[in-house]
Design a protein around this motif. Structure first.
Motif, mmCIF file in Angstrom:
data_model
loop_
_atom_site.group_PDB
_atom_site.id
_atom_site.type_symbol
_atom_site.label_atom_id
_atom_site.label_comp_id
_atom_site.label_asym_id
_atom_site.label_seq_id
_atom_site.Cartn_x
_atom_site.Cartn_y
_atom_site.Cartn_z
ATOM 1 N N HIS C 417 0.829 -1.211 0.000
ATOM 2 C CA HIS C 417 0.000 0.000 0.000
ATOM 3 C C HIS C 417 0.859 1.255 0.000
ATOM 4 C CE1 HIS C 417 -2.947 -3.000 1.320
ATOM 5 N NE2 HIS C 417 -3.862 -2.163 0.850
ATOM 6 N N GLY C 433 -8.771 -0.094 2.006
ATOM 7 C CA GLY C 433 -7.495 -0.486 2.603
ATOM 8 C C GLY C 433 -7.658 -0.796 4.082
ATOM 9 N N SER C 436 -9.744 -4.013 4.620
ATOM 10 C CA SER C 436 -8.964 -5.225 4.318
ATOM 11 C C SER C 436 -7.951 -5.492 5.426
ATOM 12 C CB SER C 436 -8.279 -5.123 2.951
ATOM 13 O OG SER C 436 -7.388 -4.043 2.918
ATOM 14 N N ILE C 493 -7.672 -7.017 -0.486
ATOM 15 C CA ILE C 493 -6.484 -6.217 -0.820
ATOM 16 C C ILE C 493 -6.247 -6.280 -2.325
ATOM 17 C CG2 ILE C 493 -3.978 -6.022 -0.596
ATOM 18 C CD1 ILE C 493 -4.233 -7.247 2.176
#
Lengths: 128, 206, 635
Positions: C417, C433, C436, C493
């Motif tokens: 990320h 994000g 997840s 993700i």
């Protein structure tokens, strides 16, 4: 005072402070284990090696080198800390390495003592 | 900025000497071979360590029925191989001075001796195999594996010699000069390992 | 390029760089690339594919263990599945993604270089990794997967008890894989030593680079020992040698010693890149420099070094004398101190900074939680009596999944990320994000925490099922449910990142206002990384505005732009004084060719066709000659 400082081999102090104690531990480890393996297996019935003697000797030698390494790092740290701005080239890097040396030597002295004393005070070839 | 060397452009004796003079630290290729040596030394030392580990498991070594190794010829051969470090190091020095002729000649000299060494070792290996087998005992397994591992590194060194000689036909560049230095270092490593391996191989008789 | 080209001279220089560093287009470009960023991307997708395979294997295991006496897998299949799961996750996922993907992509950028020291060798290490993974999976595909566990103890792995080719796929595949990692580690070390931007002395090198320096040295010294153990195994299996055969003077414990001399450093190799990623993410999101920077740098090196002295703690239950095991117990206890130093530094940095809990930082906080628990269970094993009770139980499985999955993989997921904007030029979806993360965190905790209890209750590992009346069923059901939740988190993700690849907001050069040099250049970076090699006077180069202004002036004046060729500077090892300018090779067909030649050789060794293997080896030698006939400035 600063004339004496300039004579100190700062790079040598740096490397000994960083590497002395870890290499001493490594040597103690290899010596101690070699004697353990040589004596505490089948071949051990054909000879009698001074395992404890070597464990103690390795402990002593490694501990001494470890302390010397710590001393080298300490001397380097003090030299850099008490020097004037710009007096010593690469002072920031030397200071960084001396901090590493102080930490690494302290840790390895401790490890040398733990391993060496543990091996000295346990029965040679017995699984307890 | 123009004072900083563009080393990969250097060719011919004078430019190579200039590069060598101006360099502040060892070139990338030198570091590369040093790290290769570190990993290969670990490999060979693990094999040597295994020899001693297995030896410590035995009450009789070599086992019954296998003769202890004869000492004279292996030690002489080891000495011969060790001598080749001299021409290899001289070649490295010559290449740093930008002198391609002596570099080539010294490598050829070393290579001939190294090749002769390997040939004799192969004959000795064959003779040993007639006496005892690696598939019969752990002693045989580690004995043969250890010496073949070293011979393999000698063979690789010979291939490196051939390779650099081919490259040196076209003259000297800094890339090739670093190559010569790297191969010289490699041979010093092989020769040092020869001492360790041969003494280990002969240890029951020493 | 980040630095604005305000003058025509500067623009002309950048144009020249663009022309010189132009990449070959199309598939051929990818097959012959030597660009560290492209190689990093190749590593990323290949290792993620293996992550998927290893994940499927994990779900098969958890489904088989969902209840007692299930028949989802036969006992033989179960053995192959957990073996492949371990081998895949360690050798084909976590190491390649950490070192090959993150390391390769980021290291040259973080040190201000234009590529790795040996670009063609870099490509070779990727192609060999990919080939070794395919090699091992061919074993699975033909129904001859290894099934003796990832550490493959003899005598089970000997020819007598594992007669089919599974172990040979394992042994030869891992030797091949090991060569890939060995050359990669040499490349990393030379790059870190020699290619740092002038001015980046060792006390100014980012902590990420220290982690990778430590990992590379560990790989260099650990892998040859594994290779030796595997060569001995193959000699025993194929040629009837007796290294591990007690009846003829060998010793099965020899395998264990050799394997664990590699295997323990291997687990530190697994975790060290994660430490590096964590120490990169924390300062960025808490807006302050790392507490105790020199000690954190040292701790990373220490973990790798001391890690070579602890191997027999995997053998406390094998009958070694106490005086022998004491050396290992001492080192196993002391090694917790460098880890503790890092934990202290990370936590104090977060606490004394102003944290912004964006997704990357959440992953690092999750990592810290798992590392504390996993580290504590690990240190408990250093007590020999404790270890002797809990060896081969689920307590071990809990410990290593906490440290491998919780502590090594979480920073990888956080890093995906964090650096997604840099690599793709787009932002990921922050809301997804966070969701997840929480899904994965919960799934991981629910899957692996109960295993501590199961281990204490005596459930042994590597058993394809368990009896109904042991009281283990409830925990197993919970764990299996947890694994499905974990899998869902991972899928989310993938969905987030795949979607954001197309629809994410443009990221710009430096969306996080981060301290390290990869954020100085465009997103994604141009092939030459930096138009001007950056000026450096601290480990937080992007937080030194004077240096960034100096870059603009240098670009205009043509200092350290090096646009005469495919060039990068080299500097001295300790103080990074500018030494030389070296040429980097560009696209080359030789790395992939060499990998193919070696693949042929390993395939022939598997099938015991020695002469044909020799032919492939000769071919490999010829490829090497061709490779070196093109010097970098000609390539």
């Amino acid at each position: 005072m600063s004339a004496t400082r300039r004579k100190l081999p700062l790079d040598a102090l740096q490397w000994f402070g960083l590497l002395g104690a870890p290499l001493a531990w490594m040597t103690q480890f290899l010596i101690g284990l070699s004697f353990q393996f040589a004596q505490c297996n089948a071949a051990g019935t054909t000879w009698s090696l001074p395992v404890h003697g070597w464990a103690i000797a390795a402990l002593a030698a490694a501990a001494v080198i470890g302390v010397l390494g710590l001393g080298a790092a300490a001397v380097l740290y003090r030299t850099i800390s008490s020097a004037d701005e710009g007096e010593i080239p690469h002072a920031a890097r030397l200071r960084f390495m001396s901090i590493l040396g102080l930490t690494i030597s302290s840790l390895f002295i401790w490890l040398i003592l733990m391993a060496g004393l543990g091996a000295t005070f346990t029965d040679r070839c017995v699984q307890s | 900025m123009s004072a900083v060397t563009r080393s990969t452009e250097a060719s011919g004796g004078a430019e190579i000497r200039g590069v060598e003079r101006n360099r502040l630290s060892q070139p990338n290729g030198w570091w590369g071979i040093v790290l290769l040596i570190a990993t290969e030394a670990t490999l060979l030392l693990a094999i040597v360590g295994t020899y001693y580990y297995l030896r410590f498991q035995a009450t009789q070594w070599p086992p019954r029925g296998i003769a202890a190794p004869s000492v004279a010829l292996p030690l002489v051969m080891m000495g011969v191989l060790l001598l080749t470090s001299v021409p290899m190091q001289l070649a490295a020095v010559a290449t740093r001075a930008g002198r391609v002729g002596p570099t080539r000649a010294l490598i050829v000299l070393a290579m001939l001796v190294q090749a002769g060494y390997l040939a004799v070792q192969i004959i000795l290996l064959r003779n040993d195999l007639l006496d005892f087998s690696p598939a019969a005992t752990a002693y045989g397994s580690i004995y043969f594996t250890m010496i073949v591992a070293h011979h393999a590194h000698v063979a690789i060194g010979l291939l490196l010699d051939v390779g650099i000689l081919i490259r040196l036909i076209g003259g000297l560049t800094d890339y090739r000069a670093v190559g010569v230095r790297a191969i010289a270092l490699y041979w010093h490593f092989v020769n040092l390992m020869a001492i360790i391996v041969v003494l280990t191989q002969l240890s029951p008789s020493l | 390029m980040a630095t604005t080209t305000t003058t025509t001279a500067a623009r002309a220089r950048v144009d020249r760089l663009e022309r010189i560093w132009e990449e070959r287009p199309g598939l051929l470009g990818w097959l012959t690339t030597t660009d560290h960023k492209r190689i990093g991307i190749l590593y990323l997708f290949t290792s993620l594919a293996f992550f998927g395979a290893g994940g499927v294997e994990a779900l098969l295991i958890r489904t088989q263990l969902l209840g007692p006496d299930k028949t989802v897998l036969t006992p033989q299949q179960y053995d192959a599945v957990f073996t492949m799961h371990g081998v895949t996750m360690i050798f084909l996922f976590v190491i390649p993604i950490s070192i090959g993907a993150f390391g390769n992509y980021l290291l040259p950028l973080q040190i201000g270089a234009r590529d790795m020291a040996f670009p063609r060798l870099n490509a070779l290490s990727f192609w060999m990794f990919a080939a070794s993974g395919i090699f091992i999976y061919i074993g699975l595909a033909v129904g001859q997967a290894p099934s003796a566990g990832w550490f493959n103890y003899v005598p089970l792995a000997s020819k007598t008890y594992s007669p089919n080719l599974g172990i040979d796929f394992y042994a030869l595949g891992l030797i091949f894989n090991g060569i890939s990692s060995t050359v990669a580690s040499a490349n990393f070390i030379v790059t870190i030593f020699k290619l740092r931007a002038p001015g980046m002395s060792l006390n100014r090198m980012p902590l990420f680079c220290y982690a990778f320096l430590a990992v590379s040295f560990a790989l260099l010294f650990a892998l040859p020992v594994l290779s030796v153990s595997l060569i001995f195994l193959e000699l025993d299996r194929q040629l009837g040698f007796h290294f591990y055969d007690i009846a003829h003077g060998g010793d099965p414990l020899l395998w264990q010693h050799l394997f664990w001399i590699f295997g323990h450093p291997e687990v530190y190799i697994i975790i060290l890149p994660a430490f590096g990623i964590a120490t990169s993410i924390i300062p960025t999101f808490v807006r302050r420099r790392m507490v105790a920077f020199p000690l954190v740098a040292l701790a990373e090196l220490l973990v790798a070094f001391i890690g070579f002295g602890v191997w027999a703690h995997h053998m406390f239950a094998t009958g070694l004398s106490t005086a022998t095991t004491v050396y290992f117990a001492a080192a196993s206890l002391v090694i917790v101190i460098p880890s503790g130093i890092q934990l202290f530094a990370w936590i104090m940095t977060i606490v004394t900074g102003t944290p912004e809990f964006k997704t990357p930082l959440l992953w690092i906080v999750g990592f810290i939680v798992f590392f504390i628990i996993g580290g504590l269970s690990g240190i408990m094993f250093a007590a020999i009596p404790f270890d002797q009770q809990l060896t081969d139980t689920y307590f071990v499985v809990a410990h290593f999944h906490f440290v491998i999955f919780g502590a090594a993989v979480f920073p990888i997921l956080g890093g995906l990320h964090y650096w997604f904007p840099k690599v793709t030029g787009r932002m990921y979806h922050e809301g997804l994000g966070k969701v997840s993360f929480w899904l994965t965190f919960t799934g991981t905790m629910v899957t692996f925490f109960p295993m501590h209890i199961l281990g204490l209750l005596g459930m042994p590992r590597r058993n394809y099922t368990y009896p109904r009346d042991m009281g283990w069923t409830g925990f197993n059901v919970l764990e299996s449910i947890g694994s499905y939740v974990l899998a869902a988190g991972l899928v989310l993700i993938a969905v987030n990142l795949a979607m954001s690849l197309r629809r994410g907001a443009p990221a710009g050069n430096d969306p996080w206002k981060a301290p390290t040099l990869e954020w100085a250049t465009s997103s994604p970076p141009p092939p030459y990384n930096f138009a001007v090699i950056p000026a450096v006077s601290s480990p937080y180069a992007m937080w030194d505005p004077e240096d960034r202004e100096k870059d603009v002036r240098n670009l205009e004046a043509g200092v350290l732009v090096l646009e005469q060729g495919h060039e990068t500077p080299t500097s001295t090892v300790v103080d990074a004084e500018w030494d030389e300018v070296v040429e980097m090779p560009s696209d080359s067909p030789w790395p992939i060719s060499l990998a193919l030649a070696l693949s042929g050789m390993f395939a022939m060794l598997l099938l015991a066709h020695w002469v044909t293997a020799g032919v492939f080896l000769a071919f490999a030698a010829l490829v090497l000659l061709a490779w070196h006939s093109k010097e970098p400035q000609e390539a």
